[in-house]
Design a protein around this motif. Sequence first.
Motif, PDB file in Angstrom:
ATOM      1  N   PRO A  16       1.197 -10.684  38.837  1.00 53.35           N
ATOM      2  CA  PRO A  16       1.234 -11.862  37.945  1.00 53.35           C
ATOM      3  C   PRO A  16       2.633 -12.129  37.408  1.00 53.35           C
ATOM      4  CG  PRO A  16      -0.696 -10.550  37.488  1.00 53.35           C
ATOM      5  CD  PRO A  16       0.114  -9.762  38.464  1.00 53.35           C
ATOM      6  N   GLY A  17       3.053 -13.371  37.522  1.00 57.75           N
ATOM      7  CA  GLY A  17       4.338 -13.775  36.983  1.00 57.75           C
ATOM      8  C   GLY A  17       5.523 -13.500  37.887  1.00 57.75           C
ATOM      9  N   LYS A  18       5.266 -12.911  39.032  1.00 58.02           N
ATOM     10  CA  LYS A  18       6.358 -12.590  39.953  1.00 58.02           C
ATOM     11  C   LYS A  18       6.192 -13.358  41.268  1.00 58.02           C
ATOM     12  CE  LYS A  18       7.696  -8.065  38.210  1.00 58.02           C
ATOM     13  NZ  LYS A  18       8.055  -6.664  38.583  1.00 58.02           N
ATOM     14  N   GLU A  19       7.318 -13.506  41.966  1.00 63.43           N
ATOM     15  CA  GLU A  19       7.300 -14.185  43.249  1.00 63.43           C
ATOM     16  C   GLU A  19       6.664 -13.288  44.310  1.00 63.43           C
ATOM     17  OE1 GLU A  19      11.165 -15.437  44.513  1.00 63.43           O
ATOM     18  OE2 GLU A  19      10.355 -16.917  45.920  1.00 63.43           O
ATOM     19  N   ARG A  20       6.048 -13.922  45.280  1.00 68.15           N
ATOM     20  CA  ARG A  20       5.440 -13.177  46.380  1.00 68.15           C
ATOM     21  C   ARG A  20       6.543 -12.469  47.175  1.00 68.15           C
ATOM     22  NH1 ARG A  20       0.418 -16.110  49.230  1.00 68.15           N
ATOM     23  NH2 ARG A  20      -0.055 -16.274  47.003  1.00 68.15           N
ATOM     24  N   GLU A  21       6.348 -11.181  47.401  1.00 67.34           N
ATOM     25  CA  GLU A  21       7.378 -10.320  48.008  1.00 67.34           C
ATOM     26  C   GLU A  21       6.970  -9.889  49.404  1.00 67.34           C
ATOM     27  OE1 GLU A  21       9.256  -5.874  47.054  1.00 67.34           O
ATOM     28  OE2 GLU A  21       7.213  -6.376  46.445  1.00 67.34           O
ATOM     29  N   GLY A  22       7.898 -10.001  50.352  1.00 72.00           N
ATOM     30  CA  GLY A  22       7.636  -9.521  51.691  1.00 72.00           C
ATOM     31  C   GLY A  22       7.636  -8.006  51.728  1.00 72.00           C
ATOM     32  N   VAL A  23       6.593  -7.414  52.310  1.00 71.94           N
ATOM     33  CA  VAL A  23       6.441  -5.958  52.365  1.00 71.94           C
ATOM     34  C   VAL A  23       6.768  -5.422  53.760  1.00 71.94           C
ATOM     35  CG1 VAL A  23       4.807  -4.054  52.128  1.00 71.94           C
ATOM     36  CG2 VAL A  23       4.696  -5.997  50.554  1.00 71.94           C
ATOM     37  N   ALA A  24       6.166  -6.022  54.779  1.00 70.42           N
ATOM     38  CA  ALA A  24       6.369  -5.566  56.152  1.00 70.42           C
ATOM     39  C   ALA A  24       6.019  -6.689  57.108  1.00 70.42           C
ATOM     40  CB  ALA A  24       5.502  -4.343  56.452  1.00 70.42           C
ATOM     41  N   SER A  25       6.654  -6.640  58.273  1.00 72.26           N
ATOM     42  CA  SER A  25       6.340  -7.664  59.269  1.00 72.26           C
ATOM     43  C   SER A  25       6.320  -7.048  60.662  1.00 72.26           C
ATOM     44  CB  SER A  25       7.353  -8.803  59.235  1.00 72.26           C
ATOM     45  OG  SER A  25       8.534  -8.461  59.944  1.00 72.26           O
ATOM     46  N   ILE A  26       5.643  -7.735  61.578  1.00 75.01           N
ATOM     47  CA  ILE A  26       5.568  -7.265  62.955  1.00 75.01           C
ATOM     48  C   ILE A  26       5.528  -8.454  63.903  1.00 75.01           C
ATOM     49  CG2 ILE A  26       3.038  -7.073  62.924  1.00 75.01           C
ATOM     50  CD1 ILE A  26       3.459  -4.493  64.668  1.00 75.01           C
ATOM     51  N   LEU A  27       6.356  -8.388  64.945  1.00 73.53           N
ATOM     52  CA  LEU A  27       6.294  -9.385  66.002  1.00 73.53           C
ATOM     53  C   LEU A  27       5.150  -9.008  66.925  1.00 73.53           C
ATOM     54  CD1 LEU A  27      10.083  -9.824  66.797  1.00 73.53           C
ATOM     55  CD2 LEU A  27       8.557 -11.549  65.870  1.00 73.53           C
ATOM     56  N   MET A  28       4.244  -9.923  67.158  1.00 71.32           N
ATOM     57  CA  MET A  28       3.026  -9.594  67.880  1.00 71.32           C
ATOM     58  C   MET A  28       3.294  -9.369  69.375  1.00 71.32           C
ATOM     59  SD  MET A  28       0.950  -9.373  65.434  1.00 71.32           S
ATOM     60  CE  MET A  28      -0.735  -9.372  66.055  1.00 71.32           C
ATOM     61  N   THR A  29       4.376  -9.927  69.919  1.00 69.99           N
ATOM     62  CA  THR A  29       4.694  -9.714  71.331  1.00 69.99           C
ATOM     63  C   THR A  29       5.352  -8.359  71.543  1.00 69.99           C
ATOM     64  OG1 THR A  29       6.704 -10.952  70.878  1.00 69.99           O
ATOM     65  CG2 THR A  29       4.896 -12.140  71.959  1.00 69.99           C
ATOM     66  N   SER A  30       6.484  -8.149  70.900  1.00 72.96           N
ATOM     67  CA  SER A  30       7.266  -6.939  71.133  1.00 72.96           C
ATOM     68  C   SER A  30       6.826  -5.752  70.292  1.00 72.96           C
ATOM     69  CB  SER A  30       8.735  -7.225  70.848  1.00 72.96           C
ATOM     70  OG  SER A  30       8.912  -7.501  69.466  1.00 72.96           O
ATOM     71  N   GLY A  31       6.167  -6.018  69.165  1.00 74.42           N
ATOM     72  CA  GLY A  31       5.815  -4.944  68.249  1.00 74.42           C
ATOM     73  C   GLY A  31       6.942  -4.549  67.316  1.00 74.42           C
ATOM     74  N   ASN A  32       8.073  -5.256  67.380  1.00 80.12           N
ATOM     75  CA  ASN A  32       9.182  -4.951  66.476  1.00 80.12           C
ATOM     76  C   ASN A  32       8.721  -5.079  65.029  1.00 80.12           C
ATOM     77  OD1 ASN A  32      10.831  -4.511  68.624  1.00 80.12           O
ATOM     78  ND2 ASN A  32      12.097  -6.320  68.346  1.00 80.12           N
ATOM     79  N   ARG A  33       9.142  -4.102  64.219  1.00 85.33           N
ATOM     80  CA  ARG A  33       8.669  -4.028  62.847  1.00 85.33           C
ATOM     81  C   ARG A  33       9.835  -4.026  61.880  1.00 85.33           C
ATOM     82  NH1 ARG A  33       4.582   1.125  63.865  1.00 85.33           N
ATOM     83  NH2 ARG A  33       4.042   0.520  65.991  1.00 85.33           N
TER      84      ARG A  33
END
Length: 122
Positions: free
Chosen positions: A38-55
């Motif tokens: 609450p009160g904070k901006e949405r923060e990116g935690v982790a991501s993954i490319l669905m083709t290569s699997g790069n994280r």
Amino acid sequence: QVQLVESGGGSVQAGGSLKVSCAASQYTYHMAWFRQTPGKEREGVASILMTSGNRDYTDSVKGRFTISRDNAKNTMYLQMNSLKPEDTAMYYCAARLSYRGTWTRHENFPYWGQGTQVTVSS
């Protein structure tokens, strides 16, 4: 229109583990987990490319969280270990069909899940 459905989450004590999942209605190019308190901006935690699997991970979760995917199921996972109270947040799944800028910015993802709460008690 991509539909995203999250599952998992819940409450755990500090040091514990949780796993959240996100199922997409179709194949996507790039998926990510964000979190928000609450009160904070949405923060990116982790991501993954669905083709290569790069994280990629935000620094605060490196070594503790693992993102993975199952392309046969169009599903992404986030395994969260060694959880801390500061990990408490609503966790959102996000997806995009093409590159739209850095993954760490929530405005670069057009598709979102409904969110799942993760609560870590001390």
